[in-house]
Enzyme design. Structure first.
Site, mmCIF file in Angstrom:
data_model
loop_
_atom_site.group_PDB
_atom_site.id
_atom_site.type_symbol
_atom_site.label_atom_id
_atom_site.label_comp_id
_atom_site.label_asym_id
_atom_site.label_seq_id
_atom_site.Cartn_x
_atom_site.Cartn_y
_atom_site.Cartn_z
ATOM 1 N N LYS A 39 2.080 14.957 11.534
ATOM 2 C CA LYS A 39 0.800 15.647 11.710
ATOM 3 C C LYS A 39 -0.398 14.733 11.470
ATOM 4 C CE LYS A 39 -1.028 20.196 11.126
ATOM 5 N NZ LYS A 39 -1.488 20.153 12.489
ATOM 6 N N GLY A 44 0.677 11.007 4.407
ATOM 7 C CA GLY A 44 1.679 10.035 4.856
ATOM 8 C C GLY A 44 1.413 9.529 6.260
ATOM 9 N N CYS A 45 1.002 10.420 7.133
ATOM 10 C CA CYS A 45 0.749 10.045 8.525
ATOM 11 C C CYS A 45 -0.491 9.157 8.640
ATOM 12 C CB CYS A 45 0.618 11.293 9.397
ATOM 13 S SG CYS A 45 2.142 12.275 9.389
ATOM 14 N N THR A 46 -1.483 9.435 7.799
ATOM 15 C CA THR A 46 -2.680 8.604 7.785
ATOM 16 C C THR A 46 -2.338 7.218 7.254
ATOM 17 O OG1 THR A 46 -4.108 10.538 7.528
ATOM 18 C CG2 THR A 46 -5.043 8.415 6.896
ATOM 19 N N ALA A 49 -0.471 5.348 10.073
ATOM 20 C CA ALA A 49 -1.374 4.958 11.166
ATOM 21 C C ALA A 49 -2.304 3.826 10.731
ATOM 22 C CB ALA A 49 -2.195 6.163 11.624
#
EC number: 1.11.1.24
Length: 149
Positions: A39, A44-46, A49
């Site tokens: 998401k 974690g995704c930030t 990325a």
């Protein structure tokens, strides 16, 4: 369906954050990092990325094109790219077709509750479109090192 190292990566067509359609086969002749993440704008995704963003030059020098993919919308992806200044495109797979092709839409469990979600997985694809490596235990803050090792 799930894919394995040594197989040809399934070709697909999907929209990126700009609304433009791309195909995996558009990148033939280039190495591709196709990373599936749960998401936009989550911790974690930030971290993942931003790790790829901060090491983007090294990835490009190694010949890689980076493409992120989640089930978020094009609009959500555009906001995420703008906020985090990401130099690569994000694929909007709202209908989970690409997730299904790569076997990354899976049953997960949190606090005893089962639900469907994205398995954070990175596919490293060679110039011919063959899967070179599958990284399933992604270290979000050190992901580039896992790819360039």
């Amino acid at each position: 369906m799930s894919v394995e190292v040594g197989q040809m990566a399934p070709d697909f067509e999907a929209k990126i954050e700009t609304g433009e359609s791309i195909k995996l086969s558009d990148f033939k002749g280039k190495k591709v990092i196709l990373y599936f993440y749960p998401k936009d704008n989550t911790p974690g995704c930030t971290a993942q990325a931003c790790n790829l963003r901060d090491n983007y030059e090294a990835l490009q020098k190694a010949g890689y094109v980076v493409l992120g993919i989640s089930s978020d919308s094009e609009k959500s992806h555009q906001k995420f790219i703008d906020k985090q200044e990401l130099p690569f495109s994000l694929i909007a797979d709202e209908d989970k077709r690409v997730h299904e092709l790569f076997g990354t839409w899976v049953e997960k469990s949190m606090y005893g509750r089962k639900y469907m979600g994205t398995a954070r997985t990175t596919f490293v694809i060679d110039e011919e479109g063959k899967i070179e490596e599958i990284i399933e235990k992604v270290k979000t803050k050190d992901h580039t090192a896992q790819i360039l090792k």
